[in-house]
Design a protein around this motif. Structure first.
Motif, PDB file in Angstrom:
ATOM      1  N   SER A 188       9.200  27.424   3.542  1.00 57.55           N
ATOM      2  CA  SER A 188       9.673  26.046   3.659  1.00 57.55           C
ATOM      3  C   SER A 188       9.566  25.545   5.097  1.00 57.55           C
ATOM      4  N   LEU A 189       9.791  26.418   6.079  1.00 56.84           N
ATOM      5  CA  LEU A 189       9.636  26.012   7.477  1.00 56.84           C
ATOM      6  C   LEU A 189       8.185  25.705   7.816  1.00 56.84           C
ATOM      7  N   SER A 190       7.269  26.470   7.277  1.00 55.68           N
ATOM      8  CA  SER A 190       5.864  26.234   7.584  1.00 55.68           C
ATOM      9  C   SER A 190       5.333  24.976   6.897  1.00 55.68           C
ATOM     10  N   LYS A 191       5.911  24.583   5.770  1.00 54.38           N
ATOM     11  CA  LYS A 191       5.461  23.399   5.035  1.00 54.38           C
ATOM     12  C   LYS A 191       6.120  22.106   5.521  1.00 54.38           C
ATOM     13  N   ASN A 192       7.233  22.205   6.258  1.00 56.63           N
ATOM     14  CA  ASN A 192       7.977  21.036   6.697  1.00 56.63           C
ATOM     15  C   ASN A 192       7.226  20.326   7.821  1.00 56.63           C
ATOM     16  N   ASN A 193       6.878  19.059   7.601  1.00 51.89           N
ATOM     17  CA  ASN A 193       6.116  18.294   8.583  1.00 51.89           C
ATOM     18  C   ASN A 193       6.996  17.610   9.623  1.00 51.89           C
ATOM     19  N   TYR A 194       8.298  17.585   9.415  1.00 51.72           N
ATOM     20  CA  TYR A 194       9.201  16.886  10.323  1.00 51.72           C
ATOM     21  C   TYR A 194       9.682  17.760  11.480  1.00 51.72           C
TER      22      TYR A 194
END
Length: 99
Positions: free
Chosen positions: A27-33
């Motif tokens: 989830s951290l790697s996919k988060n763009n913010y």
């Protein structure tokens, strides 16, 4: 065949131990913010994890015969074993239908 069942069981136990860490890093790697450094570090840590963690490596096997083809998801047995159990009235509430 029992060896394959033990191997699959070991994979599932290993995945359950590392699942929490895997989902957080994913989830951290996919988060763009987030800042790109955080994304990059999460991606690096994710690739450093063993490949056995991926849940796609599991095969559903029959608990009685260890066959992997056509598994009844509700009872975790193959279709041949399921029909044999129904024919011998081992599963309550089900009966083999004769025409």
């Amino acid at each position: 065949m029992k060896k394959l069942l033990k191997k699959d069981k070991k994979k599932r136990i290993f995945f359950l131990k590392a699942e929490k860490n895997y989902t957080i890093l994913k989830s951290l790697s996919k988060n763009n913010y987030l800042i790109t450094n955080i994304n990059w570090n999460a991606t690096l840590n994710l690739t450093a994890l063993p490949h056995r963690i991926n849940s796609n490596n599991f095969t559903n096997r029959c608990v009685i015969t260890s066959r992997k083809s056509v598994i009844n998801q509700l009872y975790s047995v193959s279709r041949l074993v399921f029909l044999r159990l129904v024919k011998n009235d081992k599963i309550y509430g089900l009966k083999k239908n004769f025409w």
